[in-house]
Write a protein that holds these residues in place. Structure first.
Motif, PDB file in Angstrom:
ATOM      1  N   MET A 289       7.845  -0.332  -0.839  1.00 21.47           N
ATOM      2  CA  MET A 289       7.460   1.082  -0.799  1.00 21.47           C
ATOM      3  C   MET A 289       8.406   1.875   0.085  1.00 21.47           C
ATOM      4  SD  MET A 289       3.377   1.324  -0.496  1.00 21.47           S
ATOM      5  CE  MET A 289       2.323   0.708  -1.782  1.00 21.47           C
ATOM      6  N   THR A 290       8.605   3.113  -0.295  1.00 22.92           N
ATOM      7  CA  THR A 290       9.364   4.019   0.556  1.00 22.92           C
ATOM      8  C   THR A 290       8.511   4.351   1.780  1.00 22.92           C
ATOM      9  OG1 THR A 290       8.475   6.003  -0.483  1.00 22.92           O
ATOM     10  CG2 THR A 290      10.491   5.057  -1.451  1.00 22.92           C
TER      11      THR A 290
ATOM     12  N   ASN B  82       3.474  -3.679   2.446  1.00 29.76           N
ATOM     13  CA  ASN B  82       3.891  -2.583   1.568  1.00 29.76           C
ATOM     14  C   ASN B  82       5.402  -2.434   1.572  1.00 29.76           C
ATOM     15  OD1 ASN B  82       1.285  -1.956   0.785  1.00 29.76           O
ATOM     16  ND2 ASN B  82       1.072  -0.250   2.208  1.00 29.76           N
TER      17      ASN B  82
ATOM     18  N   ARG C  19      -4.677   6.194   3.023  1.00 28.87           N
ATOM     19  CA  ARG C  19      -5.772   5.805   2.126  1.00 28.87           C
ATOM     20  C   ARG C  19      -6.559   4.629   2.695  1.00 28.87           C
ATOM     21  NH1 ARG C  19      -1.835   5.922  -2.641  1.00 28.87           N
ATOM     22  NH2 ARG C  19      -1.715   8.143  -3.053  1.00 28.87           N
TER      23      ARG C  19
ATOM     24  N   LYS D  84       6.102  -4.925  -1.673  1.00 33.42           N
ATOM     25  CA  LYS D  84       5.995  -3.854  -2.673  1.00 33.42           C
ATOM     26  C   LYS D  84       7.182  -2.900  -2.646  1.00 33.42           C
ATOM     27  CE  LYS D  84       0.985  -4.052  -2.531  1.00 33.42           C
ATOM     28  NZ  LYS D  84      -0.240  -3.315  -2.188  1.00 33.42           N
TER      29      LYS D  84
ATOM     30  N   TYR E 105      11.990   2.100  10.101  1.00 28.41           N
ATOM     31  CA  TYR E 105      11.738   1.672   8.727  1.00 28.41           C
ATOM     32  C   TYR E 105      12.995   1.163   8.030  1.00 28.41           C
ATOM     33  CZ  TYR E 105       8.619   1.611   4.686  1.00 28.41           C
ATOM     34  OH  TYR E 105       7.819   1.215   3.649  1.00 28.41           O
TER      35      TYR E 105
ATOM     36  N   GLY F 188       7.535   7.280   2.810  1.00 29.50           N
ATOM     37  CA  GLY F 188       6.509   8.247   2.432  1.00 29.50           C
ATOM     38  C   GLY F 188       5.340   7.605   1.706  1.00 29.50           C
ATOM     39  N   ASP F 189       5.635   6.720   0.768  1.00 31.68           N
ATOM     40  CA  ASP F 189       4.567   6.032   0.028  1.00 31.68           C
ATOM     41  C   ASP F 189       3.753   5.125   0.944  1.00 31.68           C
ATOM     42  OD1 ASP F 189       5.301   7.287  -2.320  1.00 31.68           O
ATOM     43  OD2 ASP F 189       6.461   5.573  -3.077  1.00 31.68           O
ATOM     44  N   ASN F 190       4.419   4.461   1.871  1.00 28.72           N
ATOM     45  CA  ASN F 190       3.717   3.571   2.784  1.00 28.72           C
ATOM     46  C   ASN F 190       2.786   4.360   3.696  1.00 28.72           C
ATOM     47  OD1 ASN F 190       2.911   1.257   4.158  1.00 28.72           O
ATOM     48  ND2 ASN F 190       4.981   0.587   4.576  1.00 28.72           N
TER      49      ASN F 190
ATOM     50  N   LYS G 239       1.369   7.198   2.965  1.00 29.24           N
ATOM     51  CA  LYS G 239       0.232   7.614   2.123  1.00 29.24           C
ATOM     52  C   LYS G 239      -0.745   6.474   1.910  1.00 29.24           C
ATOM     53  CE  LYS G 239       2.837  11.085  -0.426  1.00 29.24           C
ATOM     54  NZ  LYS G 239       3.498  11.403  -1.701  1.00 29.24           N
ATOM     55  N   GLU G 240      -0.240   5.271   1.668  1.00 29.52           N
ATOM     56  CA  GLU G 240      -1.110   4.110   1.476  1.00 29.52           C
ATOM     57  C   GLU G 240      -1.879   3.787   2.755  1.00 29.52           C
ATOM     58  OE1 GLU G 240      -2.007   2.024  -1.180  1.00 29.52           O
ATOM     59  OE2 GLU G 240      -1.191   3.749  -2.235  1.00 29.52           O
TER      60      GLU G 240
END
Length: 129
Positions: free
Chosen positions: A60-61, A54, A71, A58, A110, A63-65, A67-68
């Protein structure tokens, strides 16, 4: 064996490969110390790879990582595999420990990992000194 499995061929001269080797090796030994079964270790290594992909592929930031990852972990707990087996691999306590491990290993650093994957370096490493 880990370097061979990950197809890391330049460990002595590639900083990126050395860091990736360290990341996966630390995760593997942590999972062994947690007494995970082979299936749990495989699932855990998949989560490590998922979070790193991710970030690297991808872009991803943080925060997005996170969240993923949430999930993905939720999906593992709520779904069944195509073969009908239960993918509920980890207990709640193990899940919490996994999240703690990811925060202390990948998410805490990160920005450094983003730099590793997305900033071009001009100076090649010529030796392992």
């Amino acid at each position: 064996k880990m370097a061979e499995f990950l197809n890391l061929t330049q460990l002595k001269t590639s900083l990126k490969e050395t860091i990736l080797f360290d990341y996966y090796t630390a995760g593997f030994w942590w999972a062994k110390e947690m007494n995970f079964s082979l299936i749990q270790i495989s699932g855990f290594m998949g989560l490590l790879n998922f979070a790193l992909e991710n970030l690297s592929s991808k872009r991803m930031t943080l925060g997005d990582n996170v969240k993923e990852l949430e999930r993905a972990v939720t999906g593992i707990r709520e779904t069944e595999s195509e073969e009908g087996g239960d993918l509920n691999l980890f207990s709640i306590d193990q899940g919490k420990a996994i999240i703690d491990f990811l925060f202390s290993s990948l998410f805490q650093y990160y920005k450094a990992y983003e730099y590793l994957f997305h900033v071009r370096r001009e100076d090649p490493v010529l030796s392992n000194e």
